[in-house]
Design a protein around this motif. Sequence first.
Motif, PDB file in Angstrom:
ATOM      1  N   PRO A  26      -2.868   6.950  -7.735  1.00  8.31           N
ATOM      2  CA  PRO A  26      -3.151   5.518  -7.762  1.00  8.31           C
ATOM      3  C   PRO A  26      -4.247   5.092  -6.799  1.00  8.31           C
ATOM      4  O   PRO A  26      -4.688   3.946  -6.847  1.00  8.31           O
ATOM      5  CB  PRO A  26      -1.811   4.892  -7.374  1.00  8.31           C
ATOM      6  CG  PRO A  26      -1.183   5.922  -6.485  1.00  8.31           C
ATOM      7  CD  PRO A  26      -1.592   7.251  -7.050  1.00  8.31           C
ATOM      8  N   VAL A  27      -4.673   5.991  -5.915  1.00  7.96           N
ATOM      9  CA  VAL A  27      -5.717   5.693  -4.942  1.00  7.96           C
ATOM     10  C   VAL A  27      -6.811   6.754  -5.075  1.00  7.96           C
ATOM     11  O   VAL A  27      -6.520   7.950  -5.050  1.00  7.96           O
ATOM     12  CB  VAL A  27      -5.171   5.686  -3.506  1.00  7.96           C
ATOM     13  CG1 VAL A  27      -6.274   5.319  -2.517  1.00  7.96           C
ATOM     14  CG2 VAL A  27      -3.999   4.720  -3.387  1.00  7.96           C
ATOM     15  N   LEU A  28      -8.062   6.293  -5.229  1.00  9.57           N
ATOM     16  CA  LEU A  28      -9.178   7.208  -5.432  1.00  9.57           C
ATOM     17  C   LEU A  28     -10.364   6.799  -4.576  1.00  9.57           C
ATOM     18  O   LEU A  28     -10.544   5.620  -4.269  1.00  9.57           O
ATOM     19  CB  LEU A  28      -9.617   7.211  -6.904  1.00  9.57           C
ATOM     20  CG  LEU A  28      -8.606   7.682  -7.949  1.00  9.57           C
ATOM     21  CD1 LEU A  28      -9.139   7.377  -9.346  1.00  9.57           C
ATOM     22  CD2 LEU A  28      -8.314   9.168  -7.791  1.00  9.57           C
ATOM     23  N   SER A  29     -11.186   7.762  -4.231  1.00 11.63           N
ATOM     24  CA  SER A  29     -12.444   7.459  -3.560  1.00 11.63           C
ATOM     25  C   SER A  29     -13.473   7.034  -4.597  1.00 11.63           C
ATOM     26  O   SER A  29     -13.323   7.297  -5.799  1.00 11.63           O
ATOM     27  CB  SER A  29     -12.952   8.685  -2.807  1.00 11.63           C
ATOM     28  OG  SER A  29     -13.353   9.691  -3.710  1.00 11.63           O
ATOM     29  N   VAL A  30     -14.532   6.383  -4.141  1.00 12.52           N
ATOM     30  CA  VAL A  30     -15.597   5.957  -5.048  1.00 12.52           C
ATOM     31  C   VAL A  30     -16.201   7.158  -5.758  1.00 12.52           C
ATOM     32  O   VAL A  30     -16.476   7.118  -6.966  1.00 12.52           O
ATOM     33  CB  VAL A  30     -16.668   5.159  -4.286  1.00 12.52           C
ATOM     34  CG1 VAL A  30     -17.861   4.849  -5.190  1.00 12.52           C
ATOM     35  CG2 VAL A  30     -16.074   3.864  -3.731  1.00 12.52           C
ATOM     36  N   VAL A  52     -13.764  -5.424  -6.546  1.00 19.89           N
ATOM     37  CA  VAL A  52     -13.050  -5.687  -5.294  1.00 19.89           C
ATOM     38  C   VAL A  52     -13.188  -7.157  -4.910  1.00 19.89           C
ATOM     39  O   VAL A  52     -12.221  -7.812  -4.505  1.00 19.89           O
ATOM     40  CB  VAL A  52     -13.557  -4.771  -4.168  1.00 19.89           C
ATOM     41  CG1 VAL A  52     -13.032  -5.241  -2.811  1.00 19.89           C
ATOM     42  CG2 VAL A  52     -13.137  -3.323  -4.423  1.00 19.89           C
ATOM     43  N   ARG A  53     -14.393  -7.698  -5.054  1.00 19.21           N
ATOM     44  CA  ARG A  53     -14.609  -9.112  -4.701  1.00 19.21           C
ATOM     45  C   ARG A  53     -13.781 -10.044  -5.571  1.00 19.21           C
ATOM     46  O   ARG A  53     -13.374 -11.124  -5.121  1.00 19.21           O
ATOM     47  CB  ARG A  53     -16.102  -9.459  -4.822  1.00 19.21           C
ATOM     48  CG  ARG A  53     -16.948  -8.900  -3.685  1.00 19.21           C
ATOM     49  CD  ARG A  53     -18.332  -9.521  -3.656  1.00 19.21           C
ATOM     50  NE  ARG A  53     -19.148  -9.112  -4.786  1.00 19.21           N
ATOM     51  CZ  ARG A  53     -19.859  -7.985  -4.843  1.00 19.21           C
ATOM     52  NH1 ARG A  53     -19.835  -7.141  -3.810  1.00 19.21           N
ATOM     53  NH2 ARG A  53     -20.581  -7.690  -5.899  1.00 19.21           N
ATOM     54  N   ARG A  59      -9.747  -2.341  -1.656  1.00 22.11           N
ATOM     55  CA  ARG A  59     -10.259  -1.235  -0.845  1.00 22.11           C
ATOM     56  C   ARG A  59      -9.375  -1.037   0.372  1.00 22.11           C
ATOM     57  O   ARG A  59      -9.042  -1.991   1.079  1.00 22.11           O
ATOM     58  CB  ARG A  59     -11.706  -1.506  -0.419  1.00 22.11           C
ATOM     59  CG  ARG A  59     -12.469  -0.245  -0.022  1.00 22.11           C
ATOM     60  CD  ARG A  59     -13.873  -0.585   0.465  1.00 22.11           C
ATOM     61  NE  ARG A  59     -14.664  -1.245  -0.547  1.00 22.11           N
ATOM     62  CZ  ARG A  59     -15.380  -0.608  -1.479  1.00 22.11           C
ATOM     63  NH1 ARG A  59     -15.359   0.717  -1.522  1.00 22.11           N
ATOM     64  NH2 ARG A  59     -16.089  -1.283  -2.369  1.00 22.11           N
ATOM     65  N   GLN A  60      -8.989   0.196   0.618  1.00 22.67           N
ATOM     66  CA  GLN A  60      -8.151   0.535   1.760  1.00 22.67           C
ATOM     67  C   GLN A  60      -9.003   0.770   3.000  1.00 22.67           C
ATOM     68  O   GLN A  60     -10.224   0.929   2.909  1.00 22.67           O
ATOM     69  CB  GLN A  60      -7.317   1.780   1.431  1.00 22.67           C
ATOM     70  CG  GLN A  60      -6.404   1.581   0.240  1.00 22.67           C
ATOM     71  CD  GLN A  60      -5.319   2.634   0.150  1.00 22.67           C
ATOM     72  OE1 GLN A  60      -4.258   2.379  -0.394  1.00 22.67           O
ATOM     73  NE2 GLN A  60      -5.574   3.827   0.676  1.00 22.67           N
ATOM     74  N   PRO A  61      -8.379   0.800   4.184  1.00 20.96           N
ATOM     75  CA  PRO A  61      -9.142   1.014   5.420  1.00 20.96           C
ATOM     76  C   PRO A  61      -9.969   2.294   5.413  1.00 20.96           C
ATOM     77  O   PRO A  61     -11.033   2.354   6.039  1.00 20.96           O
ATOM     78  CB  PRO A  61      -8.052   1.067   6.502  1.00 20.96           C
ATOM     79  CG  PRO A  61      -6.952   0.214   5.939  1.00 20.96           C
ATOM     80  CD  PRO A  61      -6.962   0.477   4.476  1.00 20.96           C
ATOM     81  N   ASP A  62      -9.522   3.328   4.714  1.00 28.01           N
ATOM     82  CA  ASP A  62     -10.277   4.581   4.671  1.00 28.01           C
ATOM     83  C   ASP A  62     -11.376   4.571   3.621  1.00 28.01           C
ATOM     84  O   ASP A  62     -12.049   5.576   3.407  1.00 28.01           O
ATOM     85  CB  ASP A  62      -9.345   5.775   4.433  1.00 28.01           C
ATOM     86  CG  ASP A  62      -8.609   5.698   3.083  1.00 28.01           C
ATOM     87  OD1 ASP A  62      -8.849   4.743   2.316  1.00 28.01           O
ATOM     88  OD2 ASP A  62      -7.800   6.613   2.813  1.00 28.01           O
ATOM     89  N   GLY A  63     -11.586   3.431   2.943  1.00 27.17           N
ATOM     90  CA  GLY A  63     -12.645   3.315   1.958  1.00 27.17           C
ATOM     91  C   GLY A  63     -12.231   3.629   0.540  1.00 27.17           C
ATOM     92  O   GLY A  63     -12.971   3.348  -0.407  1.00 27.17           O
ATOM     93  N   ARG A  64     -11.072   4.225   0.380  1.00 28.42           N
ATOM     94  CA  ARG A  64     -10.608   4.520  -0.974  1.00 28.42           C
ATOM     95  C   ARG A  64     -10.142   3.236  -1.674  1.00 28.42           C
ATOM     96  O   ARG A  64      -9.927   2.201  -1.042  1.00 28.42           O
ATOM     97  CB  ARG A  64      -9.490   5.563  -0.943  1.00 28.42           C
ATOM     98  CG  ARG A  64      -9.963   6.935  -0.452  1.00 28.42           C
ATOM     99  CD  ARG A  64      -8.890   7.988  -0.656  1.00 28.42           C
ATOM    100  NE  ARG A  64      -7.671   7.646   0.068  1.00 28.42           N
ATOM    101  CZ  ARG A  64      -6.476   8.182  -0.204  1.00 28.42           C
ATOM    102  NH1 ARG A  64      -6.354   9.071  -1.167  1.00 28.42           N
ATOM    103  NH2 ARG A  64      -5.417   7.828   0.516  1.00 28.42           N
TER     104      ARG A  64
END
Length: 272
Positions: A26-30, A52-53, A59-64
């Motif tokens: 459910p969580v992925l990097s760009v 995201v806007r 977006r999570q704190p780690d950028g994912r």
Amino acid sequence: MARTQSGESVLTRAVRIFEAFTPEEPVLSVSEIARRVPLHIATASRLIGELVRHGLLARQPDGRVRIGVRFWELAQRASPTLTLRDAAMPFLEDLHGVIGHHVQLGVLDGDHALFVERLTAPGAVVNYTRIAGRLNLHASSSGLVLLAHGPAELQERILAGPLPSYTPNTITTPDRLRGTLAEIRKAGFALCAGHIHPDATGVAVPVRGAGGHNSTDSQVVAALSAIVPNDGNAYQQVPVLMAAARGITRTLAAARVPSPPHRRGSASSLNG
């Protein structure tokens, strides 16, 4: 709708970004999203930033990135399965209390059974389904019920295969599948012992629309199923499942709820 140089609309690209997420991931990097879509990393980054806007992605704190709460909010407002779930929930809860294992509600979506509600318990038998999860129609009890009462063209498309195997008990031949569908229409339920996992049996019955549970002309709008141990006792769950399905049908009819639409694919008082 604005289109890219390739002729693909921006909306199509956004949909493919959403489809990159799975229940398992459910969580992925760009970069992972760009690779799965696939899109150039700069294009994916720009589209993800816009989503995201709007709150459709977060977006999570780690950028994912993950699906945003706004997306869920909008989906809930007009979901064609929401009233079906509301009508079914009291019966699902009663079934769960009686059966003590998994109980679930599935609908037809394309060439799959899509599970819109599920209740489970600690120590229940293994079950591969989850809310918003899918299973192939030929392999699960819910899928077989939906297929048996589905359009002829859907049946022929599934019969044409492929019919992938999960266990040695999975239906993998057109002749066996055609015979099983006829048996389900006659008996009024599906019982799949070890079709998805050797330790589990799926039992499912149809939930009909406003025409009534005993009307052959009424549309099957969902499948109500239970996942229990594969110990030869699953048939005992059929009467309580049928009673619950009749209750859901009466609730839908009283509310005058239209049947939820199902998409044709290109290709939880219940394992599918």
